[in-house]
Design a protein around this motif. Structure first.
Motif, PDB file in Angstrom:
ATOM      1  N   VAL A  79       4.380  -2.663   1.686  1.00 37.52           N
ATOM      2  CA  VAL A  79       3.155  -2.447   0.708  1.00 37.52           C
ATOM      3  C   VAL A  79       3.121  -3.127  -0.553  1.00 37.52           C
ATOM      4  O   VAL A  79       2.143  -2.993  -1.279  1.00 37.52           O
ATOM      5  CB  VAL A  79       3.091  -0.770   0.519  1.00 37.52           C
ATOM      6  N   ARG A  80       4.320  -3.975  -0.756  1.00 31.83           N
ATOM      7  CA  ARG A  80       4.497  -4.346  -2.068  1.00 31.83           C
ATOM      8  C   ARG A  80       3.058  -5.349  -2.574  1.00 31.83           C
ATOM      9  O   ARG A  80       2.484  -5.194  -3.680  1.00 31.83           O
ATOM     10  CB  ARG A  80       5.727  -5.259  -2.128  1.00 31.83           C
ATOM     11  N   GLU A  81       2.517  -6.191  -1.667  1.00 31.13           N
ATOM     12  CA  GLU A  81       1.483  -6.977  -1.916  1.00 31.13           C
ATOM     13  C   GLU A  81       0.456  -6.272  -2.303  1.00 31.13           C
ATOM     14  O   GLU A  81      -0.319  -6.484  -3.279  1.00 31.13           O
ATOM     15  CB  GLU A  81       1.021  -8.022  -0.809  1.00 31.13           C
ATOM     16  N   ASP A  82      -0.030  -5.131  -1.561  1.00 34.10           N
ATOM     17  CA  ASP A  82      -1.076  -4.290  -2.105  1.00 34.10           C
ATOM     18  C   ASP A  82      -1.061  -3.515  -3.326  1.00 34.10           C
ATOM     19  O   ASP A  82      -1.671  -3.421  -4.292  1.00 34.10           O
ATOM     20  CB  ASP A  82      -1.426  -3.206  -1.046  1.00 34.10           C
ATOM     21  N   LEU A  83      -0.002  -3.199  -3.319  1.00 31.03           N
ATOM     22  CA  LEU A  83       0.458  -2.115  -4.973  1.00 31.03           C
ATOM     23  C   LEU A  83       0.601  -3.097  -5.933  1.00 31.03           C
ATOM     24  O   LEU A  83       0.328  -2.606  -6.949  1.00 31.03           O
ATOM     25  CB  LEU A  83       1.764  -1.474  -4.540  1.00 31.03           C
ATOM     26  N   VAL A  84       1.066  -4.136  -5.955  1.00 31.65           N
ATOM     27  CA  VAL A  84       0.764  -5.249  -6.998  1.00 31.65           C
ATOM     28  C   VAL A  84      -0.318  -5.861  -7.368  1.00 31.65           C
ATOM     29  O   VAL A  84      -0.535  -6.135  -8.425  1.00 31.65           O
ATOM     30  CB  VAL A  84       2.270  -6.413  -6.815  1.00 31.65           C
ATOM     31  N   VAL A 105       6.175   4.048  -4.376  1.00 30.38           N
ATOM     32  CA  VAL A 105       6.342   4.456  -3.146  1.00 30.38           C
ATOM     33  C   VAL A 105       7.173   5.665  -3.145  1.00 30.38           C
ATOM     34  O   VAL A 105       6.980   6.702  -2.103  1.00 30.38           O
ATOM     35  CB  VAL A 105       7.140   3.371  -2.431  1.00 30.38           C
ATOM     36  N   ALA A 106       7.881   5.888  -4.085  1.00 33.18           N
ATOM     37  CA  ALA A 106       8.728   7.016  -3.924  1.00 33.18           C
ATOM     38  C   ALA A 106       8.024   8.289  -4.395  1.00 33.18           C
ATOM     39  O   ALA A 106       8.095   9.527  -3.767  1.00 33.18           O
ATOM     40  CB  ALA A 106       9.875   7.031  -5.118  1.00 33.18           C
ATOM     41  N   ILE A 107       6.932   8.034  -5.268  1.00 30.84           N
ATOM     42  CA  ILE A 107       6.224   9.366  -5.591  1.00 30.84           C
ATOM     43  C   ILE A 107       5.244   9.694  -4.386  1.00 30.84           C
ATOM     44  O   ILE A 107       5.273  10.785  -4.020  1.00 30.84           O
ATOM     45  CB  ILE A 107       5.049   8.699  -6.773  1.00 30.84           C
ATOM     46  N   GLN A 129      -0.849  14.389 -12.643  1.00 28.28           N
ATOM     47  CA  GLN A 129      -1.254  14.697 -11.425  1.00 28.28           C
ATOM     48  C   GLN A 129      -2.291  13.722 -11.057  1.00 28.28           C
ATOM     49  O   GLN A 129      -2.288  13.384  -9.821  1.00 28.28           O
ATOM     50  CB  GLN A 129      -2.041  16.070 -11.484  1.00 28.28           C
ATOM     51  N   SER A 130      -3.007  12.983 -11.716  1.00 30.62           N
ATOM     52  CA  SER A 130      -4.060  11.954 -11.276  1.00 30.62           C
ATOM     53  C   SER A 130      -3.279  10.701 -10.840  1.00 30.62           C
ATOM     54  O   SER A 130      -3.690   9.928  -9.831  1.00 30.62           O
ATOM     55  CB  SER A 130      -4.888  11.486 -12.460  1.00 30.62           C
ATOM     56  N   THR A 131      -2.256  10.431 -11.595  1.00 33.54           N
ATOM     57  CA  THR A 131      -1.303   9.363 -11.171  1.00 33.54           C
ATOM     58  C   THR A 131      -0.916   9.756  -9.665  1.00 33.54           C
ATOM     59  O   THR A 131      -0.850   8.694  -8.931  1.00 33.54           O
ATOM     60  CB  THR A 131      -0.108   9.014 -11.959  1.00 33.54           C
ATOM     61  N   VAL A 132      -0.317  10.692  -9.392  1.00 29.93           N
ATOM     62  CA  VAL A 132       0.155  11.007  -7.989  1.00 29.93           C
ATOM     63  C   VAL A 132      -0.792  11.075  -7.048  1.00 29.93           C
ATOM     64  O   VAL A 132      -0.710  10.270  -6.083  1.00 29.93           O
ATOM     65  CB  VAL A 132       0.832  12.512  -8.154  1.00 29.93           C
ATOM     66  N   SER A 133      -2.064  11.444  -7.358  1.00 31.40           N
ATOM     67  CA  SER A 133      -3.220  11.511  -6.465  1.00 31.40           C
ATOM     68  C   SER A 133      -3.402   9.839  -6.113  1.00 31.40           C
ATOM     69  O   SER A 133      -3.512   9.605  -4.967  1.00 31.40           O
ATOM     70  CB  SER A 133      -4.463  11.995  -7.185  1.00 31.40           C
ATOM     71  N   GLN A 134      -3.554   9.036  -7.106  1.00 34.55           N
ATOM     72  CA  GLN A 134      -3.852   7.503  -6.712  1.00 34.55           C
ATOM     73  C   GLN A 134      -2.749   6.914  -6.219  1.00 34.55           C
ATOM     74  O   GLN A 134      -3.098   6.140  -5.275  1.00 34.55           O
ATOM     75  CB  GLN A 134      -4.091   7.035  -8.270  1.00 34.55           C
ATOM     76  N   VAL A 135      -1.449   7.038  -6.866  1.00 32.67           N
ATOM     77  CA  VAL A 135      -0.517   6.417  -5.860  1.00 32.67           C
ATOM     78  C   VAL A 135      -0.387   6.598  -4.661  1.00 32.67           C
ATOM     79  O   VAL A 135      -0.241   5.652  -3.658  1.00 32.67           O
ATOM     80  CB  VAL A 135       0.779   6.744  -6.671  1.00 32.67           C
ATOM     81  N   THR A 136      -0.430   8.054  -4.230  1.00 36.44           N
ATOM     82  CA  THR A 136      -0.400   8.686  -2.861  1.00 36.44           C
ATOM     83  C   THR A 136      -1.326   7.878  -2.145  1.00 36.44           C
ATOM     84  O   THR A 136      -1.141   7.415  -0.874  1.00 36.44           O
ATOM     85  CB  THR A 136      -0.479   9.960  -2.914  1.00 36.44           C
ATOM     86  N   TRP A 137      -2.647   7.969  -2.433  1.00 33.77           N
ATOM     87  CA  TRP A 137      -3.684   7.316  -1.552  1.00 33.77           C
ATOM     88  C   TRP A 137      -3.787   5.913  -1.368  1.00 33.77           C
ATOM     89  O   TRP A 137      -3.982   5.465  -0.272  1.00 33.77           O
ATOM     90  CB  TRP A 137      -4.955   7.949  -2.152  1.00 33.77           C
ATOM     91  N   ARG A 138      -3.491   5.165  -2.458  1.00 31.39           N
ATOM     92  CA  ARG A 138      -3.086   3.804  -2.244  1.00 31.39           C
ATOM     93  C   ARG A 138      -1.873   3.333  -1.450  1.00 31.39           C
ATOM     94  O   ARG A 138      -2.081   2.223  -0.487  1.00 31.39           O
ATOM     95  CB  ARG A 138      -2.837   3.173  -3.753  1.00 31.39           C
ATOM     96  N   PHE A 139      -0.930   4.264  -1.468  1.00 31.47           N
ATOM     97  CA  PHE A 139       0.125   3.897  -0.628  1.00 31.47           C
ATOM     98  C   PHE A 139      -0.278   4.234   0.998  1.00 31.47           C
ATOM     99  O   PHE A 139       0.056   3.544   1.905  1.00 31.47           O
ATOM    100  CB  PHE A 139       1.276   4.924  -0.904  1.00 31.47           C
TER     101      PHE A 139
END
Length: 399
Positions: A79-84, A105-107, A129-139
């Motif tokens: 997932v690195r390319e997408d998350l970066v 990824v850990a979150i 909370q919003s960061t967790v939401s964004q990060v999880t869905w992008r992952f």
């Protein structure tokens, strides 16, 4: 029952997923120090959050994220390319730094593994909370695309390995795996609540159906359908059913029983499924013959594989076991799929499925066993051939 228009949700079904994306190579954009920092900061902060947390570092890592550090690094590479390349706004931690790919990824994996609220997961990592939401869905979006090659129907060589193992262990020739289904329970806003999603136990739920091999690997999954359906209707709505009925799946070489009868490729299912030429269900009723009883015993042992895989899945990725709080029904199939992909990645990477997290009760506790009375003549003949084959092996073994 779900009206036919609900079939639009099947576009998220991973059946026959043929997309195989090469994993992205890790980029040197993140320093090794920051990769380590997030873990030690998290471990220190959460090491006393539960009595069961191991004191060994590697075991503690697997406790929180369900995977070894090696497998975690592999997932990050996917997932690195997408998350970066597409960093969203707001992913800045309290120290003013952009979250590393590893921490993102850990979150996301902690959210899936624990099933805890976004607020609780955020507090464990020092983010909102919003960061967790964004990060999880992008992952989830990235994994759905980049890890899809971990859930494909086996090629002929791999299928021969599966059949050989199952026959060696359970004496059933040409058996390709076991099928089972489970409910993912959710709450729905009052404006969305409808009988379509209200199942037989008065829960709002979504189905997940899986086919597994001898190693508990998922070979095929179907999800997105309302839990109000019967399991027999669920399978008939699946692409897998259509492929089998058209001769495009479970169409490998035919074997001969000990008495010379033809035995085609098949899978094992419980009484909720119809008896078909390619789907064997157990004999029912009283006064079963010795050969029928022997068949049922072997059948139950194979069927247990699918049930155990679902108990492992829900136990590992607790977000699927806890009541899903007002999920987006269009996004929920993606969450389910990614949890299945993570399950397979653990197996494919030679990692160990954590036996201590598996559900202690049935994966669908609280649901009554369904019964389907449909039998086709070819299925009845196949089942008879298999039971006679097993009986012949027993006689030969003890004779």
């Amino acid at each position: 029952m779900a009206p036919q228009k609900k079939s639009k949700k099947t576009k998220r079904k991973p059946k026959d997923a043929s997309k195989s994306n090469a994993s992205s190579e890790p980029k040197p954009s993140e320093s090794k120090a920051s990769e380590v920092d997030w873990w030690y900061a998290f471990w220190r902060k959460n090491s006393d959050s539960g009595a069961a947390i191991p004191s060994d570092e590697d075991e503690a890592f697997k406790y929180f994220f369900r995977v070894s550090k090696k497998t975690f690094d592999y997932i990050c590479s996917l997932v690195r390319e997408d998350l970066v390349s597409r960093p969203p706004s707001g992913l800045i931690n309290i120290e003013g730094r952009l979250l590393s790919v590893e921490k993102q990824v850990a979150i996301a994996m902690r959210r899936l593994a624990s099933g805890e609220s976004q607020v609780s997961v955020g507090a464990a990592f020092g983010v909102g909370q919003s960061t967790v939401s964004q990060v999880t869905w992008r992952f989830i979006e990235s994994m759905e695309e980049r890890a899809r090659h971990h859930l494909n129907w086996p090629d002929s060589d791999r299928m021969e390995q599966i059949k050989t193992n199952l026959e060696t262990t359970f004496r059933l020739p040409n058996c390709c795996g076991a099928i089972d289904a489970t409910h993912i329970i959710m709450t729905l806003p009052a404006v969305e609540s409808s009988d379509d999603w209200c199942d037989q136990e008065s829960n709002y739920s979504m189905f997940l159906q899986v086919i597994v091999d001898h190693e508990l690997r998922f070979l095929d999954i179907v999800t997105g359908w309302p839990g109000s359906m019967t399991i027999s209707r669920l399978i008939k709505c699946s692409g897998f059913y259509k492929l089998c009925e058209s001769g495009e799946r479970l169409n490998g070489s035919v074997k001969l029983s000990s008495e010379g009868a033809e035995i085609r490729e098949f899978i094992i299912g419980d009484t909720a499924y119809p008896l078909l030429s390619w789907l064997m269900t157990p004999f029912e009723g009283k006064g079963l013959s010795v050969s029928m009883t022997n068949f049922n015993e072997k059948h139950k042992a194979v069927r247990f594989l699918a049930g155990r895989a679902l108990s492992q899945l829900k136990g590992s990725w607790r977000i699927l076991h806890k009541v899903m709080w007002r999920p987006d029904k269009h996004k929920l199939p993606s969450i389910i799929l990614v949890c299945c992909l993570l399950h397979n990645i653990i197996i494919d990477n030679g990692d160990e499925l954590r036996a201590d997290v598996i559900l202690s009760d049935h994966h669908d506790a609280g649901y009554k066993e369904q019964s389907c009375q449909q039998m086709d003549s070819a299925g009845q003949t196949m089942r008879e051939n298999l039971s006679k084959h097993l009986q012949s092996l027993e006689v030969h073994h003890f004779g």
